[in-house]
Design an enzyme around this catalytic site. Structure first.
Site, PDB file in Angstrom:
ATOM      1  N   GLU A 169     -25.263  48.075  28.292  1.00  0.00           N
ATOM      2  CA  GLU A 169     -26.281  48.999  27.816  1.00  0.00           C
ATOM      3  C   GLU A 169     -26.914  49.869  28.907  1.00  0.00           C
ATOM      4  OE1 GLU A 169     -27.150  49.399  24.456  1.00  0.00           O
ATOM      5  OE2 GLU A 169     -25.265  48.277  24.313  1.00  0.00           O
ATOM      6  N   SER A 226     -18.176  23.431 -27.965  1.00  0.00           N
ATOM      7  CA  SER A 226     -18.092  22.010 -28.302  1.00  0.00           C
ATOM      8  C   SER A 226     -18.722  21.096 -27.264  1.00  0.00           C
ATOM      9  CB  SER A 226     -16.625  21.617 -28.502  1.00  0.00           C
ATOM     10  OG  SER A 226     -16.081  22.312 -29.606  1.00  0.00           O
TER      11      SER A 226
END
Length: 649
Positions: free
Chosen positions: A94, A363
């Site tokens: 950086e 069911s």
């Protein structure tokens, strides 16, 4: 003429000098005032280290291991406490002259400006680390000339107030690094399961590589891309003298890899469910760093995922968009694993079908009908009629349920009715027992969604979630006592481990007596042994369960249990498209089997808490005694069914 031109040039020079000097003085004054303004605005150093807007949540499995994170993860650190490799990686990437400039790297800015001019747009940033800290503290992420100008006095203010290491420490703690991690300590824990003080050169390079584009280079999104980016950073560290040739070679040969928890990315649906089930101020909107101790079992989760994948890879047509959800829990309701749906590469993976999807149960609901009948005094061997049936429903007219096979067996017993999922017989049992009693049993076992009022209640026209239904079946395995699903055991403050609240476990409440519960377990075992649930059988231990298929096969279910676990499976389409050739006894039962083969592997066999019924003391009625025509009113139905089932007037 020459003298005139020389005089004009001299006067122009003096004018430019005069304007330039005063302009420079004015600019210096503005810069000084602006810098002083920012100096006054900058909080104390300790306040600047924590840059989150909220707290973090760390989720631990039943063994105490981290398996998921939520919120903004943070672990405070300083430039002097992290690994030197991490400091070197960040500076090399950086701002290589960070320790030599006064906050603004003029050479770097000029270089970036030239590159951007040649490219015709912004392709390279020239901001120093100090400028990036200023941006994090004072400005938004938009790139404008005005903001870049304002960064200058803000950066100078930071350099005036703090040392280089303090500025770097603020940066290390406030930079966002993907996957919810704010700061390098949080990112190191998130991706590698270790402190930022312990990262290797390769890991440091991967973390530093996230600064350019956190989401794009996050190793949890694309590990290969993150490793390629890290290799570039390793080269920068070598070129700037931070790594020897040998160290760089090792870092390139052994690229950083994710920790086991990060690589697994397990329990996403479970983690989201736990986060939504806890109080917001301690989970989703917490301002504290908290730890949630859960019931999650990564072994069971892996088994569930592998079992589901096996069926879809081997028994489902390639390219199918059918969805499925799975829940595995212990008999007390402790959820061990959860699959909210298949990841088809779109937003559908964010929808948790195990918890959020309310579907007709078909069911599967019949189990509650027979549970209510047993609790009311019926026996599994009591007779019931399987024959055409018509009921009058006020406001709707006549209603005639049909069997799936479109055939009738005449007189059967309650067990056969459940084993073969006989619709007409189930409705007769429900009407004789009383719908209110059936609804009460379903609700007491944990089905919280609205239940139908009419006779179709018995056939599962009401909706429920997979989690609710699985929890209800867990109550049956739990001896007829409620087993409300829960996933949180305890919530703690992460800093000191102090307990903030207990988990979600609810004391069981008896719904069915032990005799009725044991007989119901026995009946459900017959469903698997010789009925519709045959595909769910396991080779080494008893299984009980029930299939469920809704109208037009829009939903297919199987929920079953061994002596250890209750597992629910739902399958269908999100848009209610009918399943092709699939019933609850088909693919859902096979998914259940594949899941449970893996879940139970190596586990001791535990018997089911079943109770076989006594032989019927009175033989089943002969054909002449069978009621062949049921009246069209509810009163005549009740009279006939009570007479047919229980032998009473």
């Amino acid at each position: 003429m020459e003298r005139f031109l020389r005089g004009l040039l001299a006067r122009s020079f003096r004018l430019v000098w005069w304007v330039g000097l005063r302009g420079a003085i004015l600019a210096a004054i503005v810069l000084a005032v602006s810098t002083a303004y920012y100096v006054a605005q900058i909080p104390d150093y300790d306040e600047l280290l924590d840059g989150r807007s909220g707290g973090s949540v760390t989720l631990l499995d039943r063994n105490g291991e981290v398996f998921a994170w939520r919120g903004e993860q943070l672990g405070l650190t300083t430039a002097g406490a992290v690994s030197p490799h991490l400091v070197h990686a960040v500076v090399a990437t950086e701002d290589r002259r960070f320790y030599r400039h006064f906050g603004i790297d003029l050479r770097g800015t000029a270089r970036a400006a030239l590159v951007n001019f040649q490219a015709g747009g912004t392709v390279q940033g020239g901001s120093s680390i100090t400028q990036q800290v200023a941006k994090l503290l004072f400005f938004d992420s938009t790139r404008t000339l005005e903001r870049k100008i304002k960064e200058v006095p803000a950066a100078l203010a930071l350099e005036w107030k703090f040392t280089k290491d303090e500025i770097l420490s603020i940066y290390l703690n406030r930079a966002y690094l993907g996957a919810g991690a704010v700061g390098f300590e949080a990112a190191a824990q998130r991706y590698f399961g270790k402190s930022a003080a312990e990262v290797t050169p390769g890991e440091a390079a991967m973390l530093a590589g996230l600064l350019r584009a956190p989401s794009r280079f996050a190793p949890t999104n694309d590990l290969a891309r993150a490793q390629n980016r890290a290799a570039t950073i390793v080269g920068l560290m070598r070129d700037q003298g931070y790594l020897t040739e040998q160290q760089a070679a090792v870092a390139l040969a052994q690229p950083a890899a994710l920790s086991r928890a990060a690589a697994a990315r397990a329990g996403g649906a479970f983690a989201d469910w736990v986060m939504s089930s806890g109080p917001d101020f301690l989970t989703r909107t917490t301002t504290e760093d908290v730890a949630v101790l859960t019931t999650f079992d990564p072994r069971v989760q892996h088994a569930a995922e592998a079992g589901l994948a096996e069926v879809f890879e081997t028994k489902v047509k390639a390219g199918s968009n059918a969805q499925a959800a799975v829940v595995v829990m212990s008999r007390d309701g402790a959820v061990r694993a959860m699959i909210g749906g298949r990841d088809l590469g779109g937003a559908e993976g964010q929808f948790n079908r195990a918890v959020q999807a309310k579907r007709q149960t078909g069911s599967l609901f019949k189990t509650f009908v027979f549970a209510a009948a047993l609790q009311a005094g019926a026996e599994p061997t009591d007779p019931v009629l399987d024959a055409p049936l018509t009921l009058y429903v006020p406001g709707s007219g006549d209603w005639s349920p049909q069997n799936y096979t479109h055939s009738y067996k005449g007189q059967i017993d309650l067990t056969e009715a459940l084993v073969h999922s006989v619709n007409t017989a189930t409705v007769r049992v429900s009407e004789a027992t009383g719908r209110a009693r059936v609804r009460a049993v379903a609700r007491d076992l944990g089905v919280n969604e609205p239940l139908a009022d009419g006779p179709a209640l018995a056939l599962g026209v009401s909706e429920a979630t997979l989690l609710e239904m699985t929890g209800a079946y867990a109550g049956i395995l739990n001896g007829g006592a409620t087993a409300i699903p829960y996933g949180m055991r305890e919530l703690q403050l992460k800093s000191d481990g102090s307990r903030l609240m207990a988990g979600d476990g609810v004391a069981p409440v008896r719904v069915l007596d032990e005799k009725s519960a044991g007989e119901l377990v026995w009946m459900l075992r017959q469903v698997v042994e010789r009925g519709t649930g045959g595909r769910a059988r396991l080779p080494d231990r008893p299984v009980a369960g029930k299939t469920g298929t809704t109208q037009a096969a829009r939903d297919a279910w199987f929920i079953g249990f061994t002596g250890d676990y209750v597992t629910g499976v739902w399958m269908g389409y999100d848009d209610n498209t009918p399943l092709s050739g699939t019933t609850g006894g088909g693919l859902p039962a096979e998914i259940w089997r594949e899941v449970m083969l893996r879940v139970e592997e190596g586990q001791p066999v535990r018997p089911l808490p079943e109770r076989a019924p006594a032989e019927p003391s009175v033989p089943l009625p002969g054909p002449a005694e069978v009621v062949s025509n049921v009246g069209t009113t509810v009163q005549s139905v009740l009279q006939n069914v009570v007479r047919g089932i229980f032998g009473r007037n």
